[in-house]
Design a protein around this motif. Structure first.
Motif, mmCIF file in Angstrom:
data_model
loop_
_atom_site.group_PDB
_atom_site.id
_atom_site.type_symbol
_atom_site.label_atom_id
_atom_site.label_comp_id
_atom_site.label_asym_id
_atom_site.label_seq_id
_atom_site.Cartn_x
_atom_site.Cartn_y
_atom_site.Cartn_z
ATOM 1 N N PRO A 27 0.833 -1.203 0.000
ATOM 2 C CA PRO A 27 0.000 0.000 0.000
ATOM 3 C C PRO A 27 0.870 1.256 0.000
ATOM 4 N N LEU A 28 0.453 2.245 -0.787
ATOM 5 C CA LEU A 28 1.254 3.463 -0.902
ATOM 6 C C LEU A 28 0.936 4.486 0.180
ATOM 7 N N ASN A 29 -0.129 4.226 0.942
ATOM 8 C CA ASN A 29 -0.399 5.105 2.080
ATOM 9 C C ASN A 29 0.775 5.012 3.049
ATOM 10 N N GLY A 30 1.313 6.133 3.405
ATOM 11 C CA GLY A 30 2.458 6.142 4.290
ATOM 12 C C GLY A 30 3.777 6.202 3.553
ATOM 13 N N VAL A 31 3.780 5.822 2.269
ATOM 14 C CA VAL A 31 5.013 5.896 1.480
ATOM 15 C C VAL A 31 5.202 7.308 0.940
ATOM 16 N N ILE A 32 4.150 7.836 0.328
ATOM 17 C CA ILE A 32 4.270 9.147 -0.320
ATOM 18 C C ILE A 32 3.865 10.282 0.621
ATOM 19 N N ASP A 33 2.842 10.037 1.449
ATOM 20 C CA ASP A 33 2.306 11.146 2.236
ATOM 21 C C ASP A 33 3.061 11.367 3.550
ATOM 22 N N ASN A 34 4.394 11.434 3.455
ATOM 23 C CA ASN A 34 5.180 11.937 4.580
ATOM 24 C C ASN A 34 6.313 12.781 4.021
ATOM 25 N N ILE A 36 3.967 21.379 -8.261
ATOM 26 C CA ILE A 36 2.559 21.708 -7.982
ATOM 27 C C ILE A 36 1.804 20.453 -7.547
ATOM 28 N N ILE A 37 2.020 19.364 -8.278
ATOM 29 C CA ILE A 37 1.337 18.107 -7.944
ATOM 30 C C ILE A 37 1.852 17.532 -6.630
ATOM 31 N N LEU A 38 3.161 17.599 -6.409
ATOM 32 C CA LEU A 38 3.729 17.049 -5.170
ATOM 33 C C LEU A 38 3.379 17.902 -3.958
ATOM 34 N N ASP A 39 3.399 19.228 -4.112
ATOM 35 C CA ASP A 39 3.098 20.114 -2.976
ATOM 36 C C ASP A 39 1.616 20.104 -2.619
ATOM 37 N N ASN A 40 0.779 19.769 -3.593
ATOM 38 C CA ASN A 40 -0.659 19.665 -3.335
ATOM 39 C C ASN A 40 -1.068 18.190 -3.397
ATOM 40 N N TYR A 41 -0.403 17.395 -2.556
ATOM 41 C CA TYR A 41 -0.535 15.942 -2.618
ATOM 42 C C TYR A 41 -1.994 15.486 -2.513
ATOM 43 N N LYS A 42 -2.362 14.602 -3.454
ATOM 44 C CA LYS A 42 -3.662 13.942 -3.423
ATOM 45 C C LYS A 42 -3.440 12.451 -3.646
ATOM 46 N N LYS A 43 -4.164 11.641 -2.908
ATOM 47 C CA LYS A 43 -4.033 10.190 -2.993
ATOM 48 C C LYS A 43 -4.267 9.693 -4.411
ATOM 49 N N GLU A 44 -5.120 10.369 -5.162
ATOM 50 C CA GLU A 44 -5.458 9.926 -6.515
ATOM 51 C C GLU A 44 -4.268 9.992 -7.475
ATOM 52 N N ILE A 92 2.825 9.531 -9.332
ATOM 53 C CA ILE A 92 4.035 9.933 -8.614
ATOM 54 C C ILE A 92 5.040 8.787 -8.559
ATOM 55 N N MET A 93 4.564 7.572 -8.260
ATOM 56 C CA MET A 93 5.487 6.457 -8.101
ATOM 57 C C MET A 93 6.073 6.005 -9.433
ATOM 58 N N ASN A 94 5.286 6.016 -10.490
ATOM 59 C CA ASN A 94 5.891 5.551 -11.742
ATOM 60 C C ASN A 94 6.856 6.597 -12.295
ATOM 61 N N LEU A 95 6.624 7.875 -11.983
ATOM 62 C CA LEU A 95 7.587 8.911 -12.347
ATOM 63 C C LEU A 95 8.858 8.793 -11.498
#
Length: 615
Positions: free
Chosen positions: A550-557, A586-594, A599-602
């Protein structure tokens, strides 16, 4: 089993530097740490790295015929090689110097020519050079379990199990393919036959290359569509079990220890049970335990392991470990590919390697041959995809601003195959359009139409059509590619018993009503019935949960987000040609789970550029 590579000159006085084939082979050390081997003349250069699985003492490659006319290198396994060996001895009085499957294939070629491939049960890529006939024959297995890349022009053909080995020939200039990048950012893999580089291609599954009189011919030797039928069979459950038993037995052939991936799901649990039933009383199984995952695979894996009384290993993967593991793995990834399941696959393979295993059985392929994905049954949403193809993107964008539907969902109504692609990639199309330079969905839709619908057969149900589509595309370029790369990164051979061609051909020949359900809730009934029969009832009641992190916790910190930013920024010298860098922050600073998958494939693409890109 190993990695293979080769260089074939198509022009006189155009050959490799003396050390080039050695350098090509050395890029694949992880695929075969036990031995290397070479064959060289003025026309042909073969090289290989060997992971010893069968016939440790005598199975070295290349193998050269007794009359010195024919030479072979092979990656993979011929699972029915003992049966073929006995057939050759009985029918042709063949004499063998080794106990290896590679020599059996060479002897099969001697007696049956290129028709020998029809007799093979296995996962393989190989190259045979017949000096008497001036023929080179290169082939890949039916399902694309083992990789094979190639490059050719009017002077040369270069091939290898990895892209790295081809580029290390120093005969070509690596240039990233713009189309491949755009498709990767949409699919999270580069679709076959393309690779990430211009003019380097994947040999399609079930295909072969012939070089005769220095002329190249590429053709198909097998296609699952040829086996589509509507047969009625009243004994499907028993025949399915017998074919699976036979496949697991064949996939168990090894002179080295064998274990299993055991996620606790239906597919891997049945394979583990069947392997145990072959009187393997003490073997290792492996599962991953993820933090932040709602449904715990390890609980069900432990239930199965306890029932079978096997040595089970549960590896805890923390969200803070996810990016460092990705970074470590990228050393072995020759082109960008992303699925969060690559992390547990790699970590568990490392653990198996530490336990002195060389082979792991996996459950890949069961969903494709038994209709196991929810997208196979979503007929109404699938029908809607592409229904608004005549409406312009500008109108769709206007409608999205009226809050009728998101632009992401409206784009799926316009583009049928793009809509299908994101059912497995999870890419947000609105963010994709913002991030990707020169984004042209119309062109992408056309490319994906060729990729997906080329595999369609109009005379079958939509369910079976989607199963075969996934078997020929998503499974090859995502599931099997990742299994090969992550296991071979640790010098482990991953095997897939569900992809025995006789088993798959039998299932595809059946009428849907005999073995398929018309709804996802009751899908894979053949396998569920088999699990119940084999005392695995608890597993049959589980909902399907992917073997993914799960990517929750991976990106949103903040720590990981900063690392992702720095990694993507450091690849700007290459990726600025393809990515709108002014939109990334812009996309990273305004993080959205969607946007997680975007983000990960980039991040994977940028990490690959920073560590592996040859451009």
């Amino acid at each position: 089993m190993c990695g293979i590579c080769g260089y074939i000159s198509l022009k006189d006085n155009h050959n490799l530097d003396n050390h080039a084939i050695n350098n090509m082979v050395n890029t694949m050390h992880h695929r075969g740490p036990d031995e290397d081997g070479y064959y060289k003349n003025n026309y042909v250069n073969f090289g290989m790295r060997r992971l010893i699985i069968i016939d440790k003492e005598n199975g070295s490659q290349p193998i050269i015929s007794k009359n010195n006319e024919t030479v072979i290198i092979m990656n993979g396994e011929i699972f029915n090689y003992k049966e073929l060996r006995n057939m050759l001895i009985t029918n042709h009085n063949s004499k063998f110097r080794t106990n290896s499957d590679t020599e059996v294939l060479l002897e099969m070629y001697k007696n049956y020519g290129t028709q020998a491939i029809k007799y093979l049960d296995g996962m393989f890529s190989f190259a045979i050079y017949d000096s008497k006939k001036d023929l080179i024959w290169i082939a890949r297995d039916r399902f694309g379990i083992k990789p094979l890349y190639y490059y050719y022009d009017d002077k040369q053909l270069i091939f290898g199990s990895t892209i790295d080995s081809i580029i290390e020939s120093k005969k070509i200039k690596a240039k990233i393919n713009n189309t491949s990048v755009q498709l990767y950012l949409l699919l999270s893999y580069v679709p076959s036959p393309l690779s990430i580089y211009n003019n380097i291609y994947k040999l399609l599954p079930g295909h072969e290359i012939f070089i005769k009189n220095k002329k190249i011919k590429i053709q198909k030797y097998w296609d699952i569509n040829e086996y589509i039928d509507i047969k009625k069979d009243t004994d499907v459950n028993n025949k399915f079990e017998n074919l699976l038993n036979s496949s697991v037995l064949k996939h168990s052939v090894s002179d080295q220890p064998v274990g299993t991936f055991l996620s606790g799901g239906l597919d891997s649990s049945v394979i583990t049970k069947k392997y145990k039933s072959l009187n393997h009383n003490n073997f290792n199984s492996y599962t991953a335990d993820f933090d932040n995952k709602k449904h715990d695979d390890s609980v069900f894996a432990k239930i199965v392991a306890n029932k079978l009384d096997i040595k089970h290993h549960n590896y805890k993967i923390n969200s803070n470990d996810f990016l460092p593991i990705i970074d470590e793995l990228m050393e072995y990834i020759d082109e960008p590919v992303y699925d969060s399941a690559m992390v547990p696959s790699y970590i568990l393979s490392k653990q198996a390697k530490d336990d002195n295993l060389k082979v792991l059985l996996a459950g890949n392929g069961a969903d494709e041959i038994l209709g196991g994905y929810k997208r196979h049954y979503n007929q109404f949403p699938d029908f809607l995809k592409g229904s608004c193809s005549s409406i312009s993107e500008d109108v769709l964008n206007y409608l999205s601003k009226m809050k009728l539907l998101s632009f992401h969902k409206l784009l799926q109504l316009k583009y049928k195959f793009i809509g299908y692609a994101i059912t497995f990639s999870g890419i947000n199309l609105e963010s994709y359009k913002i991030l990707t330079k020169n984004c042209n969905f119309y062109t992408l839709e056309k490319q994906l139409s060729n990729y997906f619908s080329n595999n369609d057969n109009k005379n079958i149900s939509n369910l079976k059509k989607l199963m075969i589509r996934d078997l020929k595309t998503y499974l090859v370029d995502n599931g099997l590619s990742i299994l090969d790369k992550t296991t071979m990164a640790t010098s482990i051979e991953g095997r897939v018993p569900y992809l025995d061609h006789k088993l798959v051909e039998y299932l595809i020949s059946l009428d849907d009503s005999v073995y398929l359900s018309n709804n996802y809730k009751n899908s894979k009934s053949l396998l569920r019935n088999l699990a119940k029969k084999n005392n695995l009832k608890e597993i049959t009641q589980r909902n399907k949960i992917g073997f993914n992190h799960p990517l929750n916790g991976v990106i949103d910190n903040n720590h990981n987000l900063n690392k992702i930013k720095k990694t993507i920024l450091s690849a700007k010298h290459i990726l600025n040609e393809f990515i709108n860098y002014d939109q990334i922050n812009i996309i990273l600073d305004n993080y959205k789970k969607e946007n997680n998958e975007n983000i990960m494939n980039l991040y994977i693409l940028a990490t690959w550029v920073n560590n592996k890109c040859y451009q």
